[in-house]
Design a protein around this motif. Structure first.
Motif, mmCIF file in Angstrom:
data_model
loop_
_atom_site.group_PDB
_atom_site.id
_atom_site.type_symbol
_atom_site.label_atom_id
_atom_site.label_comp_id
_atom_site.label_asym_id
_atom_site.label_seq_id
_atom_site.Cartn_x
_atom_site.Cartn_y
_atom_site.Cartn_z
ATOM 1 N N ARG A 114 0.842 -1.198 0.000
ATOM 2 C CA ARG A 114 0.000 0.000 0.000
ATOM 3 C C ARG A 114 0.872 1.240 0.000
ATOM 4 O O ARG A 114 2.078 1.173 0.259
ATOM 5 N N ARG A 115 0.246 2.388 -0.261
ATOM 6 C CA ARG A 115 1.012 3.634 -0.399
ATOM 7 C C ARG A 115 1.828 3.964 0.845
ATOM 8 O O ARG A 115 2.900 4.565 0.749
ATOM 9 N N ASP A 116 1.322 3.586 2.042
ATOM 10 C CA ASP A 116 2.039 3.920 3.268
ATOM 11 C C ASP A 116 3.034 2.835 3.681
ATOM 12 O O ASP A 116 3.631 2.917 4.753
ATOM 13 N N GLU A 117 3.223 1.821 2.835
ATOM 14 C CA GLU A 117 4.162 0.748 3.104
ATOM 15 C C GLU A 117 5.390 0.895 2.210
ATOM 16 O O GLU A 117 5.312 1.555 1.164
ATOM 17 N N GLY A 120 5.315 1.176 -1.672
ATOM 18 C CA GLY A 120 3.937 1.474 -2.071
ATOM 19 C C GLY A 120 3.814 2.690 -2.972
ATOM 20 O O GLY A 120 3.047 2.680 -3.938
ATOM 21 N N THR A 121 4.557 3.742 -2.668
ATOM 22 C CA THR A 121 4.505 4.951 -3.494
ATOM 23 C C THR A 121 5.018 4.660 -4.899
ATOM 24 O O THR A 121 4.418 5.077 -5.891
ATOM 25 N N GLU A 122 6.122 3.925 -4.982
ATOM 26 C CA GLU A 122 6.687 3.575 -6.286
ATOM 27 C C GLU A 122 5.714 2.725 -7.104
ATOM 28 O O GLU A 122 5.537 2.952 -8.308
ATOM 29 N N SER A 124 2.408 2.596 -6.794
ATOM 30 C CA SER A 124 1.262 3.413 -7.169
ATOM 31 C C SER A 124 1.584 4.323 -8.355
ATOM 32 O O SER A 124 0.803 4.429 -9.312
ATOM 33 N N GLU A 125 2.735 4.977 -8.313
ATOM 34 C CA GLU A 125 3.124 5.874 -9.406
ATOM 35 C C GLU A 125 3.403 5.099 -10.680
ATOM 36 O O GLU A 125 3.060 5.548 -11.782
ATOM 37 N N ARG A 127 2.046 2.255 -11.588
ATOM 38 C CA ARG A 127 0.768 1.812 -12.154
ATOM 39 C C ARG A 127 0.041 2.953 -12.853
ATOM 40 O O ARG A 127 -0.556 2.763 -13.911
ATOM 41 N N ARG A 128 0.094 4.135 -12.257
ATOM 42 C CA ARG A 128 -0.578 5.287 -12.866
ATOM 43 C C ARG A 128 0.030 5.594 -14.239
ATOM 44 O O ARG A 128 -0.697 5.791 -15.220
#
Length: 212
Positions: A114-117, A120-122, A124-125, A127-128
């Motif tokens: 998840r984003r907070d794990e 997770g940020t990598e 999420s970005e 995938r976008r």
């Protein structure tokens, strides 16, 4: 010569060892001690590179997803027609999973961070950006009436859901997919995602009602 305790090699050994352990035992069942044993690094070396098992998983998952997405987009861009692109991606998916079984098992079997794990940020970005590029390829075919307008999640399920389930059976040793079956998965994806003309359902119904 680099050793297991040297900076770059130590990190790569941890990643490689984690990939083996995660694919065989799953992330939740893998212990920090088993990661260190598998990679052959000391406690100090491990914590020099990673803060936790979850940190290793996040880095490994993000890296694996990037590898898969790069292969996906490279294959997709090779095909100008809608049907060729849809079917080629299914074939590429099966081939990539076969050639990268441990990494594919990670993507198929584990929950993404998840984003907070960690990682997770990598993820999420990544995938976008990935979905934006797939949409760039999809949109002209949709406007031409060849592909359906579909939400990214539903697109994935219709496009690669059956192929991914086949990979689960394959990795579990329950079934070895044949080339004919892979071809069938390619055609099924096309039939699920193509845009049908308004006259097609009536034509199909009439054909089904014709006496043999």
């Amino acid at each position: 010569m680099k050793t297991a305790k040297s900076g770059r090699d130590g990190r790569s050994r941890i990643i490689e060892g984690a990939l083996r352990r995660f694919s065989q035992d799953g992330v939740s069942a893998t212990t920090l001690a088993s990661l260190r044993d598998e990679s052959g690094v000391s406690v100090g070396s491990f914590y020099h590179h990673f803060a936790s098992k979850e940190h290793v998983f996040g880095v490994l998952y993000a890296d694996t997803l990037r590898m898969y997405q790069e292969a996906f987009l490279a294959e997709l861009r090779r095909h100008e027609t809608a049907r060729e692109g849809i079917e080629a991606i299914v074939a590429m998916h099966m081939a990539w999973c076969g050639e990268n079984r441990e990494r594919a098992h990670l993507l198929i079997s584990e929950r993404p961070p998840r984003r907070d794990e960690p990682g997770g940020t990598e993820v999420s970005e990544s995938r976008r950006a990935f979905f934006r590029q797939v949409s760039d390829w999809w949109r002209p075919h949709m406007k031409e009436g060849l592909l359906q307008p579909v939400h990214p999640t539903m697109c994935y399920v219709l496009w690669l859901g059956p192929a991914t389930e086949m990979c689960r059976l394959w990795f579990a040793g329950a079934h070895q997919p044949t080339q004919d079956e892979i071809s069938g998965l390619c055609d099924a994806a096309w039939q699920s995602l193509r845009q049908r003309s308004s006259s097609e359902p009536a034509q199909e119904e009439a054909a089904q009602e014709e006496p043999a």
